[in-house]
Design an enzyme around this catalytic site. Sequence first.
Site, PDB file in Angstrom:
ATOM      1  N   HIS B  78     -42.708  49.407  75.614  1.00 27.43           N
ATOM      2  CA  HIS B  78     -41.564  49.273  76.521  1.00 27.43           C
ATOM      3  C   HIS B  78     -41.894  49.935  77.861  1.00 27.43           C
ATOM      4  CE1 HIS B  78     -37.511  49.628  78.176  1.00 27.43           C
ATOM      5  NE2 HIS B  78     -37.710  50.922  78.299  1.00 27.43           N
ATOM      6  N   ASP B 107     -49.396  33.587 106.583  1.00 28.34           N
ATOM      7  CA  ASP B 107     -49.633  33.807 105.155  1.00 28.34           C
ATOM      8  C   ASP B 107     -50.152  35.225 105.021  1.00 28.34           C
ATOM      9  OD1 ASP B 107     -50.412  33.579 102.386  1.00 28.34           O
ATOM     10  OD2 ASP B 107     -50.418  31.415 102.680  1.00 28.34           O
ATOM     11  N   TRP B 143     -46.491  55.895  76.856  1.00 26.62           N
ATOM     12  CA  TRP B 143     -47.102  55.219  78.010  1.00 26.62           C
ATOM     13  C   TRP B 143     -48.040  56.160  78.766  1.00 26.62           C
ATOM     14  CZ3 TRP B 143     -46.880  55.885  83.414  1.00 26.62           C
ATOM     15  CH2 TRP B 143     -46.050  56.926  83.864  1.00 26.62           C
ATOM     16  N   SER B 170     -55.739  44.266  89.771  1.00 25.35           N
ATOM     17  CA  SER B 170     -54.753  43.402  90.411  1.00 25.35           C
ATOM     18  C   SER B 170     -53.992  44.161  91.498  1.00 25.35           C
ATOM     19  CB  SER B 170     -53.809  42.852  89.349  1.00 25.35           C
ATOM     20  OG  SER B 170     -52.591  42.473  89.921  1.00 25.35           O
ATOM     21  N   SER B 171     -53.579  45.389  91.167  1.00 24.70           N
ATOM     22  CA  SER B 171     -52.841  46.187  92.153  1.00 24.70           C
ATOM     23  C   SER B 171     -53.690  46.483  93.373  1.00 24.70           C
ATOM     24  CB  SER B 171     -52.423  47.529  91.557  1.00 24.70           C
ATOM     25  OG  SER B 171     -51.557  47.325  90.497  1.00 24.70           O
ATOM     26  N   HIS B 254     -47.774  60.711  89.128  1.00 32.52           N
ATOM     27  CA  HIS B 254     -46.646  61.074  89.979  1.00 32.52           C
ATOM     28  C   HIS B 254     -46.603  60.208  91.231  1.00 32.52           C
ATOM     29  CE1 HIS B 254     -43.060  62.921  91.280  1.00 32.52           C
ATOM     30  NE2 HIS B 254     -43.597  62.814  92.471  1.00 32.52           N
ATOM     31  N   GLU B 256     -47.587  57.334  91.306  1.00 30.57           N
ATOM     32  CA  GLU B 256     -47.148  56.061  90.728  1.00 30.57           C
ATOM     33  C   GLU B 256     -45.620  55.963  90.684  1.00 30.57           C
ATOM     34  OE1 GLU B 256     -48.599  53.232  89.690  1.00 30.57           O
ATOM     35  OE2 GLU B 256     -46.877  52.383  88.651  1.00 30.57           O
ATOM     36  N   TYR B 258     -43.616  57.105  92.700  1.00 30.33           N
ATOM     37  CA  TYR B 258     -43.159  56.762  94.055  1.00 30.33           C
ATOM     38  C   TYR B 258     -43.548  55.346  94.429  1.00 30.33           C
ATOM     39  CZ  TYR B 258     -41.060  61.156  94.373  1.00 30.33           C
ATOM     40  OH  TYR B 258     -40.217  62.189  94.112  1.00 30.33           O
ATOM     41  N   SER B 269     -32.867  49.507 102.398  1.00 36.42           N
ATOM     42  CA  SER B 269     -32.741  49.716 103.838  1.00 36.42           C
ATOM     43  C   SER B 269     -32.615  48.406 104.606  1.00 36.42           C
ATOM     44  CB  SER B 269     -33.949  50.487 104.382  1.00 36.42           C
ATOM     45  OG  SER B 269     -34.069  51.708 103.717  1.00 36.42           O
ATOM     46  N   HIS B 303     -45.613  69.247  87.635  1.00 42.65           N
ATOM     47  CA  HIS B 303     -44.245  69.458  87.152  1.00 42.65           C
ATOM     48  C   HIS B 303     -43.994  68.693  85.850  1.00 42.65           C
ATOM     49  CE1 HIS B 303     -42.859  66.014  90.044  1.00 42.65           C
ATOM     50  NE2 HIS B 303     -43.189  65.510  88.880  1.00 42.65           N
ATOM     51  N   HIS B 304     -44.932  67.836  85.481  1.00 43.59           N
ATOM     52  CA  HIS B 304     -44.822  67.166  84.186  1.00 43.59           C
ATOM     53  C   HIS B 304     -45.443  68.008  83.079  1.00 43.59           C
ATOM     54  CE1 HIS B 304     -43.445  63.320  85.834  1.00 43.59           C
ATOM     55  NE2 HIS B 304     -44.194  63.637  86.876  1.00 43.59           N
ATOM     56  N   THR B 329     -36.165  62.987 100.576  1.00 43.04           N
ATOM     57  CA  THR B 329     -35.328  62.075  99.793  1.00 43.04           C
ATOM     58  C   THR B 329     -33.877  62.195 100.255  1.00 43.04           C
ATOM     59  OG1 THR B 329     -36.823  62.512  97.956  1.00 43.04           O
ATOM     60  CG2 THR B 329     -34.828  61.291  97.451  1.00 43.04           C
ATOM     61  N   LYS B 332     -33.163  60.360 103.397  1.00 39.68           N
ATOM     62  CA  LYS B 332     -32.950  58.932 103.187  1.00 39.68           C
ATOM     63  C   LYS B 332     -31.529  58.643 102.743  1.00 39.68           C
ATOM     64  CE  LYS B 332     -37.456  57.144 102.408  1.00 39.68           C
ATOM     65  NZ  LYS B 332     -37.209  55.934 103.179  1.00 39.68           N
ATOM     66  N   ARG B 451     -37.355  63.410  72.771  1.00 41.54           N
ATOM     67  CA  ARG B 451     -37.552  61.992  73.061  1.00 41.54           C
ATOM     68  C   ARG B 451     -38.597  61.421  72.104  1.00 41.54           C
ATOM     69  NH1 ARG B 451     -41.220  62.158  78.640  1.00 41.54           N
ATOM     70  NH2 ARG B 451     -41.226  59.902  78.399  1.00 41.54           N
TER      71      ARG B 451
HETATM   72  C1  HEM Z   1     -35.996  64.157  93.883  1.00 42.95           C
HETATM   73  C2  HEM Z   1     -36.920  63.491  93.288  1.00 42.95           C
HETATM   74  C3  HEM Z   1     -37.516  63.779  91.918  1.00 42.95           C
HETATM   75  C4  HEM Z   1     -37.766  64.972  91.288  1.00 42.95           C
HETATM   76  C5  HEM Z   1     -37.499  66.353  91.841  1.00 42.95           C
HETATM   77  C6  HEM Z   1     -38.341  64.663  89.999  1.00 42.95           C
HETATM   78  C7  HEM Z   1     -38.755  65.597  89.062  1.00 42.95           C
HETATM   79  C8  HEM Z   1     -39.251  65.291  87.807  1.00 42.95           C
HETATM   80  C9  HEM Z   1     -39.743  66.249  86.860  1.00 42.95           C
HETATM   81  C10 HEM Z   1     -39.798  67.742  87.087  1.00 42.95           C
HETATM   82  C11 HEM Z   1     -40.136  65.575  85.741  1.00 42.95           C
HETATM   83  C12 HEM Z   1     -40.775  66.154  84.491  1.00 42.95           C
HETATM   84  C13 HEM Z   1     -39.805  66.367  83.424  1.00 42.95           C
HETATM   85  C14 HEM Z   1     -40.455  66.737  82.150  1.00 42.95           C
HETATM   86  O1  HEM Z   1     -41.286  65.972  81.606  1.00 42.95           O
HETATM   87  O2  HEM Z   1     -40.125  67.815  81.642  1.00 42.95           O
HETATM   88  C15 HEM Z   1     -39.893  64.188  85.989  1.00 42.95           C
HETATM   89  C16 HEM Z   1     -40.166  63.177  85.097  1.00 42.95           C
HETATM   90  C17 HEM Z   1     -40.163  61.844  85.429  1.00 42.95           C
HETATM   91  N1  HEM Z   1     -39.773  61.310  86.630  1.00 42.95           N
HETATM   92 FE1  HEM Z   1     -38.996  62.312  88.190  1.00 42.95          FE
HETATM   93  N2  HEM Z   1     -38.395  63.314  89.862  1.00 42.95           N
HETATM   94  C18 HEM Z   1     -37.923  62.749  91.012  1.00 42.95           C
HETATM   95  C19 HEM Z   1     -37.852  61.413  91.302  1.00 42.95           C
HETATM   96  C20 HEM Z   1     -38.362  60.430  90.500  1.00 42.95           C
HETATM   97  C21 HEM Z   1     -38.476  59.050  90.876  1.00 42.95           C
HETATM   98  C22 HEM Z   1     -38.064  58.489  92.219  1.00 42.95           C
HETATM   99  C23 HEM Z   1     -39.027  58.409  89.830  1.00 42.95           C
HETATM  100  C24 HEM Z   1     -39.387  56.948  89.662  1.00 42.95           C
HETATM  101  C25 HEM Z   1     -38.883  55.977  90.283  1.00 42.95           C
HETATM  102  C26 HEM Z   1     -39.223  59.360  88.779  1.00 42.95           C
HETATM  103  C27 HEM Z   1     -39.747  59.048  87.534  1.00 42.95           C
HETATM  104  C28 HEM Z   1     -39.995  59.953  86.556  1.00 42.95           C
HETATM  105  C29 HEM Z   1     -40.516  59.607  85.267  1.00 42.95           C
HETATM  106  C30 HEM Z   1     -40.901  58.195  84.796  1.00 42.95           C
HETATM  107  C31 HEM Z   1     -40.611  60.788  84.545  1.00 42.95           C
HETATM  108  C32 HEM Z   1     -41.015  60.942  83.093  1.00 42.95           C
HETATM  109  C33 HEM Z   1     -42.432  60.730  82.829  1.00 42.95           C
HETATM  110  C34 HEM Z   1     -42.696  60.872  81.371  1.00 42.95           C
HETATM  111  O3  HEM Z   1     -42.846  61.993  80.914  1.00 42.95           O
HETATM  112  O4  HEM Z   1     -42.752  59.839  80.683  1.00 42.95           O
HETATM  113  N3  HEM Z   1     -38.805  60.582  89.216  1.00 42.95           N
HETATM  114  N4  HEM Z   1     -39.354  64.029  87.264  1.00 42.95           N
HETATM  115 CU   LIG Z   2     -43.460  63.550  88.763  1.00 41.43          CU
END
Ligand code: HEM
Ligand SMILES: [Cu+2]
Lengths: 161, 526
Positions: B78, B107, B143, B170-171, B254, B256, B258, B269, B303-304, B329, B332, B451
């Site tokens: 997923h 084009d 994933w 591809s990307s 990370h 990614e 964005y 926008s 931070h992950h 952010t 914006k 999770r």
């Molecule tokens: C203000 C902006 C953001 C902050 C401060 C932030 C912060 C964080 C932090 C600290 C985690 C880690 C949590 C953990 O695993 O304990 C996290 C996970 C995640 N964030 Fe964000 N994030 C932000 C915006 C975004 C955006 C814009 C996206 C995607 C469009 C995003 C997608 C994700 C995803 C997919 C995870 C989980 C990844 C995984 O463990 O599978 N985040 N974020």
């Molecule tokens: Cu991140």
Amino acid sequence: MDKVDSNGCEEGVSATFVFRSRPNQSLTRGEQRVVFWTLAMVCLGTASGFALLGYWPILPFAGLEIGLLAWAHEVLRTREGAYETITIEGDKVVLEWQAGTRADHREMNRRWARVTCECASPGRNCHLRLSSHGRDTEVGQYLSDEARLRLAATLRRKLRE
Amino acid sequence: MSDAAHAHDEHGHHAHPTGLMRWLTTTNHKDIGSLYLFFALIMLFMAGSMALLIRAELFKPGLQLMHPDFFNQLTTMHGLIMIFGVIMPAFSGFANWQVPLMLGAPDMAFPRMNNWAFWLLPVAGVMLLGSFWLPGGAVAGGWTMYPPLFIQGGVSYDLTILAVHIMGLSSIMGSINIITTILNMRAPGLTLMKMPLFCWTWLITAYLLIATMPVLAGAVTMLLTDRNFGTHFFNAAGGGDPVMFQHIFWFFAHPEVYILILPAFGIVSQVIPTFARKPLFGYASMVYATASIAILSFIVWAHHMFTVGMPVAGQLFFMFSTMLIAVPTGVKVFNWVATMWKGSMTFETPMLFAIAFVCLFTIGGFSGLVLAMAPVDIQLQDTYYVVAHFHYVLVSGALFSIFAGIYYWLPKWTGHMYSETLGKTHFWLSVIGMNIVFFPMHFLGLAGMPRRIPDYALQFTEFNQIATVGAFIFGFSQLIFLTVVLKTIKGGAKASDRVWEGAEGLEWTVPSPAPYHTFETAPVVK
Ligand code: HEM
Ligand SMILES: [Cu+2]
């Protein structure tokens, strides 16, 4: 690529018709180089950093990517100065091309020249050809499909005049 | 029109491909844009069905429907498919359709490479989906592909690594095309700071892709060699360091995330100024904010990984750098609100999705800030709170922006208006359904539900049941979206050139549908 050169469509006083098109380049050569090198350096920089830590398999991929970027850069370089010209003057039609080191031209008789324009679907994938004596030549390579359709109409009119 | 009709009368003796061959060989940016969008739509239903299976299993504690290992395969696939098969291709579809139209270019810069970039994707998609039928089933390690699990699995792990390589290639090809088109093929007079913001966000996204894709490719290759060729990059048994995989992976992933949101910022926008009938507030600050987000995204990856045992200095660095991202952010979000402020707003479906985006993405931003605090994250890491966070940014963020963009440009692409009634029904069911699924996940996470598990302790039952109900509402309302799209392609009220009263930009100066005479003479932007 493309853009009808801004002064491309000169409908001259002496009934001479000249249509010149060339690929559009909004970056100068220098700017293109800057774009290439900033991308290449960022890739190389991170890959080298990881390589120094012992994780070298990122490097070859960065290398491949830079190779692809270099190819793209090179293609843009060869597009520099490229053009295609269609001239209708008297009873002659003259086609000329220049792209990189390749240049060519063809002449045909105005009365024999035929225009064909085919589109795989409306407005998409159009091919514009000028043919005479069983031989056709594709023209309008730097134009959008829409501009090709338009050029086809113009050419038909001009050839009949 | 008459020129084109004329063109069809004279049939040359050159066979041109029709049917399937036409789509396989097309180099036209509109065709390729459509292909990307259809691919994303199909994958949305594939990965969405997996999500519904996951939620069905989680309706009750205990094991109901499936073997736990299959559950893990579902969560992994997923995630992978939604990211690489839905959101990214959909944004590429928008880029293909809109960037040349917005810039007045005929084009994309490298049409043949564009064709390749698309057709690699279905290959990878088939490999990913097909791996469910391999011995041992699809990949089940998440994933994020962490070792040691990812080093231990069966043959589908090798296939997935190959699929990731293909999607990465591809990307890269797509990005080179987009960067070159945007920088090098702008109409005379269209300077960078006059470009529609959508082009800016994609330009920066493409830079991110080019910068990070080799890192992903290298990381999965090291997994592959650890699995098959006896290397020990990440294999602790041989002296390797599994935590280093996490560093390398998140150094890619990370940025990614964005990549998954910057084009969404671009779409929103474009939409908000149209329906607020005011120019975008703070255009230049939007550009700078986008660029700062992109640059900062390279220094926040750990931070992950707050729970892996980093030195305190490291934790502090990653905590503060992550919080710093909230500043651009916030700029914006402020600008979108200020654009709407005192505008004469109307609420057609694209605008509804854009407004929902602004509100709900902000919730995701806030929960991100909560997670950014290292001491808090140590509690919340790997709980449903994280799941809630990233679904707010990805569903009500990325996916809603895609819906907004589709409703916004579909009339331009097809020449037909969509049904506003169906569109609004789709909107309300989606926005309500989405919140019912994902809001309770915050509470589940705070209460400690981990999770990626198929079974859970009894006290989590109610919130899970609410979430599952929401998921089915959300999932089935996407069938309305499918209906709207198919109906609009087939027919409907004729769309005018401008389509929306407040729409500005080159793309609206040409007739709808976009085909004939797009830019018969090079448009000059003053
Ligand atoms: C203000 C902006 C953001 C902050 C401060 C932030 C912060 C964080 C932090 C600290 C985690 C880690 C949590 C953990 O695993 O304990 C996290 C996970 C995640 N964030 Fe964000 N994030 C932000 C915006 C975004 C955006 C814009 C996206 C995607 C469009 C995003 C997608 C994700 C995803 C997919 C995870 C989980 C990844 C995984 O463990 O599978 N985040 N974020
Ligand atoms: Cu991140």
